[in-house]
Design a protein around this motif. Structure first.
Motif, PDB file in Angstrom:
ATOM      1  N   ASP A 206       8.573  -8.184  -7.304  1.00 45.10           N
ATOM      2  CA  ASP A 206       7.580  -9.562  -7.457  1.00 45.10           C
ATOM      3  C   ASP A 206       8.416 -11.043  -7.795  1.00 45.10           C
ATOM      4  O   ASP A 206       8.122 -12.045  -7.609  1.00 45.10           O
ATOM      5  CB  ASP A 206       6.734  -9.593  -7.715  1.00 45.10           C
ATOM      6  CG  ASP A 206       5.287  -8.861  -6.097  1.00 45.10           C
ATOM      7  OD1 ASP A 206       6.110  -9.064  -6.017  1.00 45.10           O
ATOM      8  OD2 ASP A 206       3.822  -8.525  -7.199  1.00 45.10           O
TER       9      ASP A 206
ATOM     10  N   ARG B 105       0.719   5.122 -13.196  1.00 38.98           N
ATOM     11  CA  ARG B 105      -0.181   3.923 -12.757  1.00 38.98           C
ATOM     12  C   ARG B 105       0.703   2.928 -13.123  1.00 38.98           C
ATOM     13  O   ARG B 105       0.935   1.707 -13.060  1.00 38.98           O
ATOM     14  CB  ARG B 105      -1.780   3.245 -12.955  1.00 38.98           C
ATOM     15  CG  ARG B 105      -2.298   4.573 -11.787  1.00 38.98           C
ATOM     16  CD  ARG B 105      -3.778   4.431 -11.966  1.00 38.98           C
ATOM     17  NE  ARG B 105      -4.316   4.923 -10.925  1.00 38.98           N
ATOM     18  CZ  ARG B 105      -5.551   5.578 -11.372  1.00 38.98           C
ATOM     19  NH1 ARG B 105      -6.287   5.413 -12.264  1.00 38.98           N
ATOM     20  NH2 ARG B 105      -6.498   6.221 -10.736  1.00 38.98           N
ATOM     21  N   ARG B 106       1.281   2.756 -15.021  1.00 38.71           N
ATOM     22  CA  ARG B 106       1.552   1.877 -15.657  1.00 38.71           C
ATOM     23  C   ARG B 106       3.037   1.361 -15.184  1.00 38.71           C
ATOM     24  O   ARG B 106       3.351   0.140 -14.377  1.00 38.71           O
ATOM     25  CB  ARG B 106       1.681   1.737 -16.917  1.00 38.71           C
ATOM     26  CG  ARG B 106       0.643   1.737 -18.132  1.00 38.71           C
ATOM     27  CD  ARG B 106       0.815   2.134 -19.485  1.00 38.71           C
ATOM     28  NE  ARG B 106       1.375   3.535 -19.648  1.00 38.71           N
ATOM     29  CZ  ARG B 106       0.679   4.881 -19.960  1.00 38.71           C
ATOM     30  NH1 ARG B 106      -0.517   4.341 -19.933  1.00 38.71           N
ATOM     31  NH2 ARG B 106       0.846   5.916 -20.017  1.00 38.71           N
ATOM     32  N   ARG B 107       3.544   1.778 -14.147  1.00 41.31           N
ATOM     33  CA  ARG B 107       4.998   2.564 -14.206  1.00 41.31           C
ATOM     34  C   ARG B 107       5.306   1.909 -12.551  1.00 41.31           C
ATOM     35  O   ARG B 107       5.779   1.369 -12.742  1.00 41.31           O
ATOM     36  CB  ARG B 107       5.225   4.079 -13.702  1.00 41.31           C
ATOM     37  CG  ARG B 107       6.917   4.121 -13.525  1.00 41.31           C
ATOM     38  CD  ARG B 107       8.264   5.545 -13.052  1.00 41.31           C
ATOM     39  NE  ARG B 107       7.397   5.553 -14.192  1.00 41.31           N
ATOM     40  CZ  ARG B 107       7.713   7.271 -14.272  1.00 41.31           C
ATOM     41  NH1 ARG B 107       8.071   8.494 -13.480  1.00 41.31           N
ATOM     42  NH2 ARG B 107       7.920   7.759 -15.708  1.00 41.31           N
ATOM     43  N   LEU B 108       3.741   2.017 -11.836  1.00 45.58           N
ATOM     44  CA  LEU B 108       3.977   1.500 -10.582  1.00 45.58           C
ATOM     45  C   LEU B 108       3.774  -0.077 -10.775  1.00 45.58           C
ATOM     46  O   LEU B 108       4.499  -0.630  -9.494  1.00 45.58           O
ATOM     47  CB  LEU B 108       2.987   1.889  -9.720  1.00 45.58           C
ATOM     48  CG  LEU B 108       3.272   3.778  -9.170  1.00 45.58           C
ATOM     49  CD1 LEU B 108       2.056   4.235  -8.596  1.00 45.58           C
ATOM     50  CD2 LEU B 108       4.474   3.302  -8.217  1.00 45.58           C
ATOM     51  N   GLU B 109       2.996  -0.289 -12.074  1.00 48.59           N
ATOM     52  CA  GLU B 109       2.293  -2.422 -12.159  1.00 48.59           C
ATOM     53  C   GLU B 109       4.099  -2.159 -12.128  1.00 48.59           C
ATOM     54  O   GLU B 109       4.389  -4.086 -11.799  1.00 48.59           O
ATOM     55  CB  GLU B 109       1.663  -2.243 -13.363  1.00 48.59           C
ATOM     56  CG  GLU B 109      -0.427  -1.669 -12.037  1.00 48.59           C
ATOM     57  CD  GLU B 109      -0.851  -1.903 -13.828  1.00 48.59           C
ATOM     58  OE1 GLU B 109      -0.836  -2.771 -14.532  1.00 48.59           O
ATOM     59  OE2 GLU B 109      -1.738  -1.749 -13.234  1.00 48.59           O
ATOM     60  N   ARG B 110       5.010  -1.934 -12.920  1.00 51.09           N
ATOM     61  CA  ARG B 110       5.816  -2.670 -13.172  1.00 51.09           C
ATOM     62  C   ARG B 110       6.655  -2.429 -12.603  1.00 51.09           C
ATOM     63  O   ARG B 110       7.855  -3.368 -12.508  1.00 51.09           O
ATOM     64  CB  ARG B 110       7.227  -1.661 -14.463  1.00 51.09           C
ATOM     65  CG  ARG B 110       5.779  -2.049 -15.950  1.00 51.09           C
ATOM     66  CD  ARG B 110       7.051  -1.531 -17.297  1.00 51.09           C
ATOM     67  NE  ARG B 110       7.214   0.083 -16.872  1.00 51.09           N
ATOM     68  CZ  ARG B 110       6.668   1.308 -17.656  1.00 51.09           C
ATOM     69  NH1 ARG B 110       5.557   0.919 -18.476  1.00 51.09           N
ATOM     70  NH2 ARG B 110       6.795   2.743 -16.988  1.00 51.09           N
TER      71      ARG B 110
ATOM     72  N   GLU C 234       6.528  -3.501  -9.684  1.00 48.84           N
ATOM     73  CA  GLU C 234       6.094  -4.095  -9.033  1.00 48.84           C
ATOM     74  C   GLU C 234       6.171  -5.224  -8.793  1.00 48.84           C
ATOM     75  O   GLU C 234       6.821  -6.444  -8.523  1.00 48.84           O
ATOM     76  CB  GLU C 234       4.153  -3.922  -8.550  1.00 48.84           C
ATOM     77  CG  GLU C 234       3.746  -4.820  -7.044  1.00 48.84           C
ATOM     78  CD  GLU C 234       2.870  -4.885  -6.311  1.00 48.84           C
ATOM     79  OE1 GLU C 234       2.011  -4.913  -5.640  1.00 48.84           O
ATOM     80  OE2 GLU C 234       2.280  -3.576  -5.950  1.00 48.84           O
ATOM     81  N   THR C 235       5.553  -5.275 -10.184  1.00 46.39           N
ATOM     82  CA  THR C 235       6.404  -7.075 -10.956  1.00 46.39           C
ATOM     83  C   THR C 235       7.379  -7.300 -10.476  1.00 46.39           C
ATOM     84  O   THR C 235       7.691  -8.447 -10.597  1.00 46.39           O
ATOM     85  CB  THR C 235       5.730  -6.744 -12.757  1.00 46.39           C
ATOM     86  OG1 THR C 235       4.799  -6.244 -12.634  1.00 46.39           O
ATOM     87  CG2 THR C 235       6.570  -7.765 -12.804  1.00 46.39           C
TER      88      THR C 235
ATOM     89  N   GLN D 219       3.888   6.755  -5.800  1.00 44.48           N
ATOM     90  CA  GLN D 219       2.829   7.044  -5.274  1.00 44.48           C
ATOM     91  C   GLN D 219       2.515   8.465  -4.997  1.00 44.48           C
ATOM     92  O   GLN D 219       1.148   8.396  -4.555  1.00 44.48           O
ATOM     93  CB  GLN D 219       3.326   6.098  -3.871  1.00 44.48           C
ATOM     94  CG  GLN D 219       3.343   4.609  -4.144  1.00 44.48           C
ATOM     95  CD  GLN D 219       1.367   3.327  -5.034  1.00 44.48           C
ATOM     96  OE1 GLN D 219       0.881   4.808  -4.494  1.00 44.48           O
ATOM     97  NE2 GLN D 219       1.803   2.161  -5.320  1.00 44.48           N
TER      98      GLN D 219
END
Length: 106
Positions: free
Chosen positions: A29, A18-23, A25-26, A57
Protein backbone atom coordinates in the motif's frame (compact mmCIF):
# COMPACT_ATOMS: atom_id res chain seq x y z
CA UNK A 1 3.78 -34.45 21.46
CA UNK A 2 0.15 -34.03 22.48
CA UNK A 3 -2.54 -31.97 20.74
CA UNK A 4 -2.11 -29.11 23.24
CA UNK A 5 1.53 -28.80 22.18
CA UNK A 6 0.58 -28.81 18.50
CA UNK A 7 -2.17 -26.29 19.23
CA UNK A 8 0.37 -23.93 20.83
CA UNK A 9 2.72 -24.31 17.85
CA UNK A 10 -0.11 -23.72 15.39
CA UNK A 11 -1.35 -20.66 17.26
CA UNK A 12 2.17 -19.21 17.31
CA UNK A 13 2.51 -19.85 13.57
CA UNK A 14 -0.93 -18.34 12.97
CA UNK A 15 0.07 -15.14 14.79
CA UNK A 16 3.38 -14.99 12.89
CA UNK A 17 1.64 -15.42 9.53
CA UNK A 18 -0.91 -12.73 10.35
CA UNK A 19 1.86 -10.29 11.30
CA UNK A 20 3.78 -11.11 8.13
CA UNK A 21 0.70 -10.69 5.94
CA UNK A 22 -0.05 -7.33 7.56
CA UNK A 23 3.49 -6.15 6.82
CA UNK A 24 3.20 -7.32 3.21
CA UNK A 25 -0.09 -5.51 2.80
CA UNK A 26 1.38 -2.36 4.34
CA UNK A 27 4.36 -2.54 1.97
CA UNK A 28 2.08 -3.03 -1.04
CA UNK A 29 0.00 0.00 0.00
CA UNK A 30 3.04 2.31 0.14
CA UNK A 31 3.00 5.19 -2.37
CA UNK A 32 5.01 4.46 -5.50
CA UNK A 33 8.10 6.32 -6.61
CA UNK A 34 7.50 8.69 -9.56
CA UNK A 35 10.81 7.70 -11.19
CA UNK A 36 10.24 5.17 -14.00
CA UNK A 37 13.30 3.04 -13.19
CA UNK A 38 12.42 2.91 -9.51
CA UNK A 39 8.80 2.07 -10.32
CA UNK A 40 9.95 -0.90 -12.41
CA UNK A 41 11.97 -2.22 -9.47
CA UNK A 42 9.05 -1.62 -7.13
CA UNK A 43 6.72 -3.55 -9.47
CA UNK A 44 9.12 -6.50 -9.42
CA UNK A 45 9.30 -6.28 -5.63
CA UNK A 46 5.51 -6.12 -5.45
CA UNK A 47 5.26 -9.31 -7.49
CA UNK A 48 7.56 -11.06 -5.03
CA UNK A 49 5.58 -9.70 -2.08
CA UNK A 50 2.31 -10.81 -3.68
CA UNK A 51 3.74 -14.31 -4.15
CA UNK A 52 4.82 -14.41 -0.52
CA UNK A 53 1.41 -13.09 0.50
CA UNK A 54 -0.37 -15.78 -1.51
CA UNK A 55 1.80 -18.51 0.02
CA UNK A 56 1.22 -17.04 3.48
CA UNK A 57 -2.54 -16.95 2.92
CA UNK A 58 -2.55 -20.61 1.86
CA UNK A 59 -0.54 -21.62 4.90
CA UNK A 60 -2.77 -19.54 7.19
CA UNK A 61 -5.84 -21.32 5.80
CA UNK A 62 -4.16 -24.68 6.48
CA UNK A 63 -3.19 -23.62 10.02
CA UNK A 64 -6.73 -22.40 10.72
CA UNK A 65 -8.09 -25.72 9.43
CA UNK A 66 -5.67 -27.66 11.66
CA UNK A 67 -6.80 -25.66 14.69
CA UNK A 68 -10.38 -26.50 13.70
CA UNK A 69 -9.48 -30.20 13.58
CA UNK A 70 -8.00 -29.92 17.06
CA UNK A 71 -11.26 -28.39 18.30
CA UNK A 72 -13.25 -31.09 16.53
CA UNK A 73 -11.07 -33.87 17.91
CA UNK A 74 -9.94 -35.06 14.48
CA UNK A 75 -6.43 -33.63 14.50
CA UNK A 76 -3.78 -36.15 13.51
CA UNK A 77 -6.20 -38.25 11.45
CA UNK A 78 -5.73 -38.28 7.68
CA UNK A 79 -8.58 -36.47 5.94
CA UNK A 80 -8.39 -38.87 2.99
CA UNK A 81 -7.82 -42.40 4.36
CA UNK A 82 -8.72 -41.94 8.04
CA UNK A 83 -5.44 -43.41 9.27
CA UNK A 84 -3.33 -41.63 11.90
CA UNK A 85 -0.82 -39.07 10.63
CA UNK A 86 2.61 -39.94 11.99
CA UNK A 87 4.02 -37.79 14.76
CA UNK A 88 7.14 -37.33 12.63
CA UNK A 89 5.02 -35.76 9.86
CA UNK A 90 3.07 -33.58 12.31
CA UNK A 91 6.34 -32.42 13.88
CA UNK A 92 7.56 -31.35 10.44
CA UNK A 93 4.21 -30.00 9.16
CA UNK A 94 1.86 -29.39 12.11
CA UNK A 95 -0.95 -28.27 9.80
CA UNK A 96 -0.82 -31.47 7.70
CA UNK A 97 -4.28 -32.80 6.86
CA UNK A 98 -3.00 -35.89 5.03
CA UNK A 99 -0.73 -38.73 6.05
CA UNK A 100 2.55 -39.05 4.14
CA UNK A 101 1.19 -41.77 1.82
CA UNK A 102 -1.92 -39.77 0.84
CA UNK A 103 0.10 -36.56 0.48
CA UNK A 104 2.56 -38.35 -1.83
CA UNK A 105 -0.26 -39.60 -4.05
CA UNK A 106 -2.08 -36.25 -4.17
Amino acid sequence: MNSADYKARLQARQAELRRRLERIETDLDEPRNPDDDDRAVERNNDEVLEGLGDAGQRELIAVDAALGRISAGTYGVCARCGEPISEKRLDAVPHAALCADCAASA
